[in-house]
Design a protein around this motif. Structure first.
Motif, short mmCIF file in Angstrom:
data_model
loop_
_atom_site.label_atom_id
_atom_site.label_comp_id
_atom_site.label_asym_id
_atom_site.label_seq_id
_atom_site.Cartn_x
_atom_site.Cartn_y
_atom_site.Cartn_z
N TYR A 259 -63.79 -23.82 10.15
CA TYR A 259 -64.23 -25.02 9.42
C TYR A 259 -64.59 -26.13 10.40
N LYS A 260 -65.77 -26.71 10.17
CA LYS A 260 -66.25 -27.71 11.14
C LYS A 260 -65.32 -28.93 11.18
N GLN A 261 -64.61 -29.18 10.07
CA GLN A 261 -63.70 -30.33 10.07
C GLN A 261 -62.58 -30.17 11.10
N TRP A 262 -62.30 -28.92 11.46
CA TRP A 262 -61.18 -28.67 12.37
C TRP A 262 -61.62 -28.51 13.82
N VAL A 263 -62.93 -28.57 14.06
CA VAL A 263 -63.41 -28.45 15.44
C VAL A 263 -63.31 -29.83 16.10
N TYR A 264 -62.46 -29.96 17.07
CA TYR A 264 -62.24 -31.28 17.66
C TYR A 264 -62.88 -31.43 19.03
N PHE A 282 -30.47 -6.71 49.71
CA PHE A 282 -30.27 -6.50 51.15
C PHE A 282 -28.79 -6.20 51.35
N SER A 283 -28.47 -4.95 51.54
CA SER A 283 -27.08 -4.59 51.76
C SER A 283 -26.18 -5.22 50.70
N ARG A 284 -25.49 -6.29 51.04
CA ARG A 284 -24.56 -6.89 50.08
C ARG A 284 -25.19 -8.01 49.25
N LEU A 285 -26.32 -8.51 49.73
CA LEU A 285 -26.94 -9.67 49.07
C LEU A 285 -28.14 -9.24 48.21
N SER A 286 -28.16 -9.72 46.97
CA SER A 286 -29.31 -9.47 46.08
C SER A 286 -29.99 -10.79 45.77
N ILE A 287 -31.31 -10.73 45.73
CA ILE A 287 -32.08 -11.94 45.42
C ILE A 287 -33.09 -11.64 44.32
N ASN A 288 -33.12 -12.50 43.34
CA ASN A 288 -34.19 -12.48 42.33
C ASN A 288 -34.76 -13.89 42.26
N SER A 289 -36.06 -14.00 42.36
CA SER A 289 -36.68 -15.32 42.23
C SER A 289 -37.99 -15.19 41.48
N SER A 290 -38.32 -16.19 40.71
CA SER A 290 -39.63 -16.19 40.05
C SER A 290 -40.08 -17.64 39.86
N VAL A 291 -41.37 -17.78 39.76
CA VAL A 291 -41.94 -19.10 39.56
C VAL A 291 -43.17 -18.96 38.67
N TYR A 292 -43.36 -19.90 37.75
CA TYR A 292 -44.59 -19.87 36.98
C TYR A 292 -45.15 -21.27 36.77
N TYR A 293 -46.46 -21.29 36.56
CA TYR A 293 -47.14 -22.53 36.17
C TYR A 293 -48.09 -22.16 35.04
N ILE A 294 -47.99 -22.88 33.94
CA ILE A 294 -48.82 -22.57 32.77
C ILE A 294 -49.47 -23.85 32.27
N GLU A 295 -50.75 -23.77 32.04
CA GLU A 295 -51.48 -24.91 31.52
C GLU A 295 -52.11 -24.50 30.20
N ASP A 296 -51.63 -25.10 29.13
CA ASP A 296 -52.09 -24.75 27.79
C ASP A 296 -52.86 -25.92 27.20
N GLN A 297 -54.15 -25.71 26.95
CA GLN A 297 -54.97 -26.79 26.38
C GLN A 297 -54.84 -26.87 24.86
N SER A 298 -54.26 -25.85 24.28
CA SER A 298 -53.91 -25.81 22.85
C SER A 298 -55.12 -25.68 21.93
N TYR A 299 -54.82 -25.33 20.69
CA TYR A 299 -55.84 -25.22 19.64
C TYR A 299 -55.93 -26.51 18.84
N ARG A 300 -55.12 -27.50 19.24
CA ARG A 300 -55.13 -28.78 18.54
C ARG A 300 -55.35 -29.91 19.55
N LYS A 301 -55.93 -30.97 19.07
CA LYS A 301 -56.13 -32.13 19.93
C LYS A 301 -54.76 -32.79 20.18
N TYR A 302 -54.55 -33.24 21.40
CA TYR A 302 -53.31 -33.92 21.76
C TYR A 302 -52.09 -33.02 21.54
#
Lengths: 734, 162
Positions: A259-264, A282-302
């Motif tokens: 619907y055109k009314q919803w196109v912003y 590593f032998s006795r030491l375990s490591i888990n690490s993660s990192v993320y970056y997410i940019e969501d422009q969304s389906y709605r204005k603002y």
């Protein structure tokens, strides 16, 4: 009091955490290799545990494992890996001897034999648990292109989401963003904010999740406050010796509305992210690490957001009977402060008067330490202690009337002791101390603490019968408010008719102490004054369920069925009430209600052709004061999935139906245009998965479409659900 | 299994697109009440700015009403969702009336005088006779669009029903 308690805990722990303390001397070793029965290839990542003890290991890249310092005796060894049938092996460990085992796991297309830790705070098989359980694997998270955990919970039978609120079998409605009737744990550590008592889904790692365990029904006998409607426990991955570096890149677009009314906007809006993860032992030491970056422009204005998360877990094996870990995470979110739509005509635009320059900024910090000392095969002690900080503010000047700010700390400590009484009674005992401190413009400077003791026993009087019983006693005190005592008992039983059929029963009590926000909110909210009510009582639930499951194996056709009848009585539910005479909103204990329901779950697989899953949950949620249906509940939830594997490809199709919400707050008419615009929900998702890693190709590829049919619905008042999203995802392991 | 596929297929094909911009409008029964508000003494006649938070037009089915909020919540009153322009000489309004036919027995201009939405007072009333103590009623039928005028005199307010 806080310092004294910590001191006692430390002294108790330190007494026995010295390498080589000869608590028992007749030790043996278990070594082995795990293979696939079908292909003969080694199965890395297989979990091998000695049943009813804390001893275990994870198989390395070559499928090899070793379990040290096992006291001589007879045991059952349990080997489990997602996608394979559990394997139980009876073994005898001799003093100063080493057992060598070759274990062959059989592929399993219908997952019914997962392991779980949340039901009794120790590792056990799902088939030994007398309550309804759902398990989400890391594969399901990744293939669905999940970027926030709440997105996947809507696929779980009997679970629905209303904004950030989780409702398990109708336990919760929409509560204006305050309080959660489900407790969320990360490796057993509670992650609820200290002020609002809600779940911050954007604070959770995705890449490091091994599985998500969901217990349906009251869980306060072990977990205390907030486990009114259920428990969600996120179990993170364990590092293996071969190590791994993983990367995920995804991007997609929200297609234009019909619907055109919803196109912003003229341009298409995207949701893009990158996630990196590293793990190694590593032998006795375990490591888990993660990192993320997410940019969501969304389906709605603002409604856009930029999110960042870093998570790390370190674990060190001081000895075969003593290990300790440290987990930490940092999350930030910079998002638009969307609340309601402008109107149904302009459903993708924010309400009029919204200041588009205002941003909501939030940071979350988690630091959590744990340690486990194994005294012998049946006795082990574990300590968890951590702090969870949430910081929220918007970008208005501090003297602006709409300026919002709240800083909260949730400090949680738990000491747990597992032991064996007589021959067949396994005990889980513990104490817990939780402290919340809030500094907020809206709620003031407040604190709240809870002190708890819990005990649970599991008894197996006959081979096919397992009985569990337990209780938890909580003392809750909030600044200037009356204190509360809560006694939460539970009982359950499971009877295995044979290896393919079992019946179960459980009953227990849950409660949720009022959050600081509910007691002390003092704010002008969209024209209404919200006033304090410090002496709120805790919400209470009594839960009863009886169910059974059956597995049928007809050569090439395998079918698993689970049927549950449940009844929940909810009392003193806290809800915002609109005063008719004095013109204010106050949180109050007003609702007394009951929920009857039935849940049927069927999974099936026709060898090498296709698999399916269908589940229906029907509930009758009723307010006992006015005999009307409870607000914000879907009376019917229906989930369906079909998957068709073909060599390295798999096509998945999911369809979810939620019946129309019958009742909402009529008062929202004053705040939200077209507040009553709501329909039954039909959502179709589909994805095509290329499983490269299973064919020695380093990448998995997914093309997915969410809400394929572009069906328009509201997930809560004045909020249009996500429109069609089409995207791709590349995931690689190196 | 085939039946399940078929059932799902039928369901998917048969379900419409859900909400649309016109979902909440039943065109067959809707009507519009529109009009102009004239403020006596123009911009200079308004009270101090710290006592004017919003001005709305509210049309009640009942007279006398209990209070604005309860009448709206119980579906017995229609209102302009957003405030009309403040500190002006005149203002236009339009209210969509969904459930016609209906008789609106009391139409007022209401001033919100504090930051609490329930702090309302009547500052103007629709009357055909010019007597503010005798409000006039209007009947609206499907498809109607009726235009009215209301005068607001801050120095001579109508009787307060709330």
């Amino acid at each position: 009091m806080k310092n004294k308690l910590n001191l006692i805990i430390l002294i108790v722990i330190s007494l026995n955490f010295v390498e080589g303390t000869p608590l028992f001397s007749e030790k043996g070793y278990i070594k082995g290799i795990v293979y696939s029965k079908e292909t003969g290839k080694p199965l890395a990542g297989t979990s091998i545990r000695i049943e009813k003890t804390a001893f275990g290991a994870i198989a390395n890249k070559k499928g090899e494992f070793i379990i040290r310092s096992v006291k001589s005796g007879n045991y059952t060894l349990l080997a489990s890996l997602i996608g394979y049938k559990q394997l139980r092996t009876e073994i005898t460990v001799l003093a100063n001897d080493t057992i060598h085992l070759n274990l062959y796991l059989e592929e399993q297309v219908i997952r019914t034999e997962d392991i779980i830790v949340s039901a009794s705070k120790r590792v056990q098989s799902v088939q030994e648990v007398p309550v309804s359980i759902a398990n989400i694997s890391t594969e399901e998270l990744i293939s669905r292109n999940i970027t926030k955990l709440d997105e996947v919970l809507g696929y779980v039978p009997g679970v629905s989401m209303s904004g950030d609120h989780i409702s398990i079998r109708g336990s919760s409605g929409f509560a204006f963003g305050i309080g959660s009737r489900v407790i969320l744990l990360l490796d057993g550590f509670p992650l609820l904010s200290g002020d609002v008592g809600d779940i911050k889904f954007d604070a959770l790692p995705i890449f490091d999740i091994s599985r998500v365990e969901i217990i349906k029904g009251a869980g306060s006998s072990l977990y205390g406050t907030n486990a009114l409607g259920g428990v969600i426990n996120i179990i993170t991955k364990e590092a293996t010796e071969q190590g791994s570096f993983k990367a995920r890149l995804f991007s997609g677009i929200y297609t234009k509305p019909s619907y055109k009314q919803w196109v912003y906007s003229d341009k298409l809006h995207t949701n893009t992210g990158i996630e990196l993860g590293y793990s190694k032992k590593f032998s006795r030491l375990s490591i888990n690490s993660s990192v993320y970056y997410i940019e969501d422009q969304s389906y709605r204005k603002y409604n856009d957001s930029k999110r960042f998360n870093f998570y790390t877990k370190l674990r060190y094996d001081f000895a075969s009977t003593f290990n300790a870990g440290l987990s930490a995470s940092i999350s930030t979110n910079n998002r638009a402060d969307w609340v309601y739509w402008h109107s149904l005509d302009s459903a993708t635009f924010p309400s009029s008067g919204t200041d588009l320059s205002n941003r909501a900024l939030s940071d979350k910090y988690m630091l959590f330490a744990d340690a486990m000392k194994i005294f012998d095969n049946n006795n082990f002690l574990s300590l968890k202690s951590g702090i969870y900080t949430t910081i929220f503010k918007n970008t208005y000047p501090t003297n602006h009337s709409d300026y919002r700010q709240s800083d909260a700390i949730a400090f949680n400590n738990e000491l747990q002791y597992n032991s064996k009484l007589f021959k067949d009674i396994l005990l889980t005992s513990g104490i817990n101390y939780t402290y919340h401190e809030v500094s907020s413009k809206t709620y003031g400077n407040r604190n709240q603490y809870l002190f708890s003791v819990f005990e649970q026993a599991e008894y197996q009087p006959l081979m096919p019968l397992i009985i569990t019983a337990g209780f938890r006693l909580d003392y809750e005190k909030t600044q200037i408010a009356k204190s509360n005592f809560e006694f939460s008992p539970k009982i359950g039983a499971i009877y295995k008719l044979d290896s393919n059929n079992s019946i179960r029963f459980s009953s227990g009590r849950g409660f949720r102490a009022a959050s600081i926000a509910e007691r002390f909110a003092s704010v002008d909210f969209q024209g209404f004054k919200v006033i304090e009510n410090p002496n709120l009582k805790s919400e209470v639930s009594w839960n009863f369920e009886i169910g059974g499951n059956s597995s049928i194996d007809l050569n090439s056709i395998k079918i698993y069925t689970d049927l549950t009848f449940f009844f929940t009585r909810l009392s003193y539910l806290i809800e915002p009430t609109f005063s008719t005479n004095s013109y204010y909103i106050k949180f109050d204990n007003i609702t007394d209600s009951r929920i009857f329901g039935l849940e049927l779950n069927i999974k099936g697989y026709v060898d090498k052709l296709f698999g399916f899953e269908t589940s229906v949950t029907g509930i009758d949620p009723r307010n006992l004061y006015d005999n009307r249906t409870l607000k914000y509940r879907h009376n019917v939830l229906w989930y369906n999935k079909i998957f068709i594997p073909y060599n390295c490809l798999e096509l998945q199709l999911e369809y979810r139906f939620m019946s129309k919400v019958e009742r909402i707050d009529e008062e929202l008419k004053l705040q939200v245009r077209d507040y009553d615009a709501r329909v039954p929900i039909h959502i179709v998702d589909t994805r095509l998965i290329f499983k490269g890693k299973e064919f020695n190709f380093p990448l998995d590829l997914v093309i997915n479409a969410k809400n394929l049919l572009n069906y328009y619905y509201t997930y809560m008042v004045g909020n249009l659900g996500m429109t069609r999203y089409v995207g791709f995802q590349i995931e690689g392991s190196f | 299994m085939k039946k399940l596929f078929l059932f799902m297929l039928i369901l998917l094909v048969s379900c419409d697109e859900g909400l649309n911009p016109g979902t909440n409008r039943n065109i067959a029964t809707r009507a519009f009440l529109t009009g102009n508000i004239y403020f006596v003494d123009g911009k200079e006649g308004w009270p101090p700015t710290d006592s004017v938070f919003a001005v709305r037009v509210v049309a009640f089915k009942n007279y006398p009403p209990t209070d604005i909020i309860n009448e709206i919540l119980s579906g017995n009153a229609f209102f302009t969702f957003n405030s009309l322009p403040l500190f002006v000489d005149s203002a236009f309004f339009s209210i969509e009336i969904k459930d016609t036919p209906v008789e609106l027995k009391y139409i007022v201009v209401a001033q919100q005088y504090s930051d609490t939405i329930t702090a309302q007072r009547a500052i103007g009333v629709y009357t055909e006779t010019g007597d503010k103590t005798r409000p006039s009623s209007i009947k609206l039928f499907p498809g109607d669009s009726i235009f009215i005028k209301i005068e607001v005199d801050f120095s001579n307010l109508p009787p307060q029903p709330f």
